[in-house]
Write an enzyme that holds these catalytic residues in place. Structure first.
Site, PDB file in Angstrom:
ATOM      1  N   GLU A  81       0.816  -1.213   0.000  1.00  0.00           N
ATOM      2  CA  GLU A  81       0.000   0.000   0.000  1.00  0.00           C
ATOM      3  C   GLU A  81       0.853   1.268   0.000  1.00  0.00           C
ATOM      4  OE1 GLU A  81      -0.472  -2.617   1.940  1.00  0.00           O
ATOM      5  OE2 GLU A  81      -2.582  -3.201   1.939  1.00  0.00           O
ATOM      6  N   PHE A 143     -10.958  -7.502  14.232  1.00  0.00           N
ATOM      7  CA  PHE A 143      -9.896  -7.952  13.328  1.00  0.00           C
ATOM      8  C   PHE A 143      -9.642  -6.893  12.254  1.00  0.00           C
ATOM      9  CE2 PHE A 143      -8.637 -10.269   9.424  1.00  0.00           C
ATOM     10  CZ  PHE A 143      -7.359 -10.630   9.850  1.00  0.00           C
ATOM     11  N   GLN A 144      -8.391  -6.587  12.045  1.00  0.00           N
ATOM     12  CA  GLN A 144      -7.955  -5.577  11.071  1.00  0.00           C
ATOM     13  C   GLN A 144      -8.623  -4.223  11.300  1.00  0.00           C
ATOM     14  OE1 GLN A 144      -8.086  -7.256   7.045  1.00  0.00           O
ATOM     15  NE2 GLN A 144      -5.985  -7.972   7.345  1.00  0.00           N
ATOM     16  N   MET A 504      24.239   9.741   1.895  1.00  0.00           N
ATOM     17  CA  MET A 504      24.113  11.045   2.541  1.00  0.00           C
ATOM     18  C   MET A 504      24.442  10.950   4.023  1.00  0.00           C
ATOM     19  SD  MET A 504      23.652  14.160   1.901  1.00  0.00           S
ATOM     20  CE  MET A 504      22.590  14.808   0.616  1.00  0.00           C
TER      21      MET A 504
END
Lengths: 600, 191
Positions: A81, A143-144, A504
């Site tokens: 995602e 859940f989730q 860097m």
């Protein structure tokens, strides 16, 4: 069932507020639709052409609806995602349209957080739809489940939790309006599963009315007059241009004003491309890794006109010694940026394009010859340069890529040394051709964002090449999206500048931490980049010398049906110069000529 | 911009370079401000306002919230401390939120400010008269009485409430509940 078979959805102009009057026959079919279907239809009505998403339990109904009907937008299944949000950002930056992301609840939502924060810092218009557990379960540690609106509250321009299916269409309309207008930014819409299942009549609103939200337009006339007087009275004026000039489409006007009035232009990292860097009036980028002459110009200027820029600490360094002689005119669309870091002697709240349009007739050609001659002297004094020998160096690779494309490419970067070298050596000529993660500094931004940009260019029918310049550290952070780009036959050129170090951080360790290279050596953990590319159905090429680099770039440009990863194994000791150390005064730049002895 | 606006380091430097005097109070002028915010009447809007203070590191001394005559709008009063530059920044950040309808710093205007306080105090035969005397002076109301306790209700500007509680400290305070401040600009008669 096709969407257009029973209800005519009126096309909505995606970029502006000018929405055509709906015909009398529109929206007469008032049958009840599920929330999922309302969402898809709203997206079509909004003119969405592409969605980056990943399914899951809470949004399964939306995905089912996508399979059942045939929406006329494309859904791109990303593999993480975070990659989806960066792809949406790349798409938004390249096209100027709003990017769209669709993910499930819980981990789907939390994985978007970095991308949302990135879009917030860099003012990128994206709308993120997150699934949510049914309203009855919210707060139950289901859940989730996660509090997506709560988690993202301080990194979104606005967010919504849709509790009633009747509010869904209006919410989508508002979300796109808020994301796109004013200072653009990310908007999150949280969609509980029961809302997606519930039914309501569908009606997509044609206008938006949010009483607490106004979009700045033209500037106050008295301020415009005052700014014009200040500009005409100045002797050493300087235009300091940021990303706002690009998002307001003010670059063409800006160019004509600068060239007509003979005022030199320096840009921020996000302003690159707003003014052609090959124009003699361009001082290139300013700030921490900006050019010596741009920073000298800032320190000696008597008037700085900031256009869509926010006086970031990477631009100003130590505030009390930045631009000590300059009055500040600040053209800005976000009121909270005015006088936040640097006091604006004349602040004009408004859209950069509209404000410049007001200013334009009040400005005349100025005699800045002496000022430009002085800047030219600084330019000669300390040009951008690096050692030219047989060694393959990152700066050289970036110049080769520039020569190959002659500046006609959309270039995306990750974060770090390669990002600064790209800013210094690529020479951007056109707006929306430089896309990077500036504010948040997100490693792993480049690859997925270049995929989004490539989709955007394909949609616009542009054949400009998309070049992603990454480091070996950042590239692996979202390398999984390569296979998505390959599946869609996107001919992205992925240049991995491999110095086998987090370059860097290594540079700071060398300069400021007595060469203690704590956990920055990647030689043991780097993958084989050529095999990594091949495993993701891309072409993998590797160069270790200058000649090989030229050869693989030529070879990469012959591939048109999939991404090509070009690994450039470069010297690890190279550092980005010039440099204003963090927190130091802009006048105290470290230039290449006085590098510490430790420089190899 | 008002003369008392606190200068940025860059401005001070610029003034010095130009040989202009820098007023002593231009360095710092930190004081309390009462900011009125009209927001959409929803829990989300309220949190967004409060969250802005937390996320950007601004002080919050007190917050009150309640609906207005229009039930879709809530009125908040935030009391915060800072110099003029910080307050200006707070006002801009508040205005920028999509849910805020109106933002104003009442401190800059002619306004009335009130706070309500409930205070429960234990008494005995010796202290009873004195406690009642203090209450009379402050014009408080007795809202509950038991053989051992008084509960007073007092409204007024915050310093008055502070003074009342200070007076009661000589006795046995059992509980204090303060509402936080609400404020309103006095009506301006057009001249």
């Amino acid at each position: 069932m096709r969407y257009d078979s029973h209800t005519k959805i009126h096309p909505v102009v995606p970029s502006g507020d000018a929405i055509p009057e709906p015909g009398p026959e529109v929206f007469t079919a008032q049958q009840h639709l599920s929330g999922a279907e309302i969402l898809l239809r709203s997206l079509q009505a909004e003119g969405v052409k592409i969605i980056f998403g990943h399914p899951g339990g809470a949004v399964i109904k939306i995905y089912d609806e996508m399979a059942r009907t045939t929406p006329d937008f494309q859904h791109i299944l990303v593999r993480h995602e975070q990659g989806g949000t960066h792809a949406a950002e790349g798409y938004a930056k390249a096209t100027g349209k709003v990017g769209t992301v669709l993910v499930t609840s819980g981990p789907g939502a939390t994985n978007t957080v970095t991308g949302i924060a990135d879009a917030y810092m860099d003012s990128v218009p994206i709308v993120v739809f997150t699934g949510q557990v049914p309203t009855g379960l919210i707060g139950n540690d289901a859940f989730q489940e996660c509090d997506a609106v709560g988690i993202t509250r301080s990194i979104t321009k606005h967010s919504y939790l849709v509790r009633d299916v009747k509010d869904l269409a209006r919410t989508v309309k508002e979300a796109y309006h808020i994301a796109r207008t004013g200072r653009p930014g990310p908007v999150l819409v949280d969609l509980p599963k029961d809302v997606l299942l519930a039914k309501a009549p569908f009606h997509y609103p044609t206008s938006v009315d949010i009483r607490g939200y106004t979009v700045p337009g033209t500037g106050r006339p008295d301020k415009i007059q005052r700014a014009a007087r200040m500009i005409m009275a100045s002797e050493r004026p300087l235009l300091y241009v940021g990303g706002g000039a690009i998002s307001c489409d003010a670059t063409a006007l800006l160019r004509s004003i600068a060239q007509r009035t003979r005022i030199p232009v320096t840009t921020t990292l996000h302003g690159l491309g707003a003014f052609p860097e090959e124009d003699p009036l361009s001082l290139r980028m300013l700030g921490m890794h900006g050019t010596w002459w741009a920073n000298q110009a800032v320190q000696h200027s008597d008037l700085i006109v900031a256009v869509g820029a926010r006086f970031d600490d990477r631009v100003t360094g130590k505030l009390d010694s930045w631009a000590p002689h300059a009055n500040i005119v600040h053209i800005e669309i976000d009121q909270s940026c005015i006088s936040k870091n640097v006091f604006a002697d004349c602040a004009i709240l408004g859209d950069a394009h509209l404000v410049l349009k007001q200013l334009d007739p009040l400005l005349k050609r100025k005699d800045t010859d002496a000022w430009l001659a002085q800047i030219e002297e600084w330019r000669q004094e300390c040009p951008l340069e690096y050692e030219q020998d047989e060694k393959l160096r990152a700066q050289g690779v970036i110049e080769m890529l520039r020569d190959k494309t002659r500046g006609n490419a959309v270039v995306l970067t990750d974060v770090g040394q390669h990002q600064m070298w790209t800013a210094q050596y690529f020479r951007f000529l056109h707006p929306r051709t430089h896309i990077t993660s500036g504010g948040l500094g997100t490693m792993g931004f480049g690859m997925p964002a270049s995929m989004g940009a490539a989709f955007g260019l394909r949609e616009m029918g542009s054949d400009m090449p998309v070049v992603c310049i990454s480091g070996d550290g950042g590239f692996v952070m979202n390398a999984q999206e390569m296979s998505v780009a390959a599946a869609h036959k996107l001919p992205i050129k992925l240049a991995v500048i491999n110095n086998r170090f987090l370059g860097m951080v290594r540079q700071w360790q060398e300069l400021f931490h007595a060469e203690r290279y704590s956990h920055t050596d990647l030689s043991d953990t780097n993958p084989d980049f050529v095999k990594l590319a091949e495993a993701h159905h891309c072409v993998g090429l590797c160069a270790k010398t200058n000649q090989q680099a030229i050869d693989i770039i030529d070879e990469a440009w012959t591939v048109h049906d999939r991404p090509v990863l070009m690994e450039f194994q470069v010297a690890k000791e190279e550092m980005v110069f010039p440099m204003v150390p963090a927190g130091a005064a802009t006048g105290d730049m470290i230039t290449q000529r006085i590098v510490p002895n430790s420089f190899v | 911009m008002s003369a008392s606006l606190v200068l940025t380091p860059q401005q001070i430097k610029r003034k010095k370079a130009a040989g202009e005097p820098i007023e002593p109070n231009e360095g710092e002028l930190i004081r309390q401000h009462t900011i009125m915010v009209l927001v959409e009447n929803s829990i989300g809007s309220l949190i967004r306002v409060v969250n802005m203070f937390a996320a950007r590191g601004f002080n919050v001394d007190s917050i009150t919230v309640g609906p207005t005559a229009d039930e879709t709008i809530s009125r908040m009063h935030v009391v915060t401390t800072g110099n003029e530059r910080i307050i200006a920044q707070i006002l801009r950040q508040l205005s920028r939120l999509v849910d805020t309808i109106e933002v104003s710093d009442l401190t800059e205007t002619n306004y009335v400010e009130r706070e309500l306080c409930l205070i429960k105090v234990r008494y005995d035969a010796r202290s009873r008269a004195e406690i009642m005397d203090v209450n009379t002076v402050f014009r408080g109301k007795v809202v509950d009485i038991t053989p051992r306790t008084f509960t007073f209700e007092l409204t007024g500007p915050t310093p008055k409430i502070d003074a009342f509680i200070d007076m009661m400290r000589n006795h046995n305070i059992l509980e204090v509940a303060r509402s936080g401040r609400v404020a309103m600009q006095r009506h301006q008669i057009p001249s």
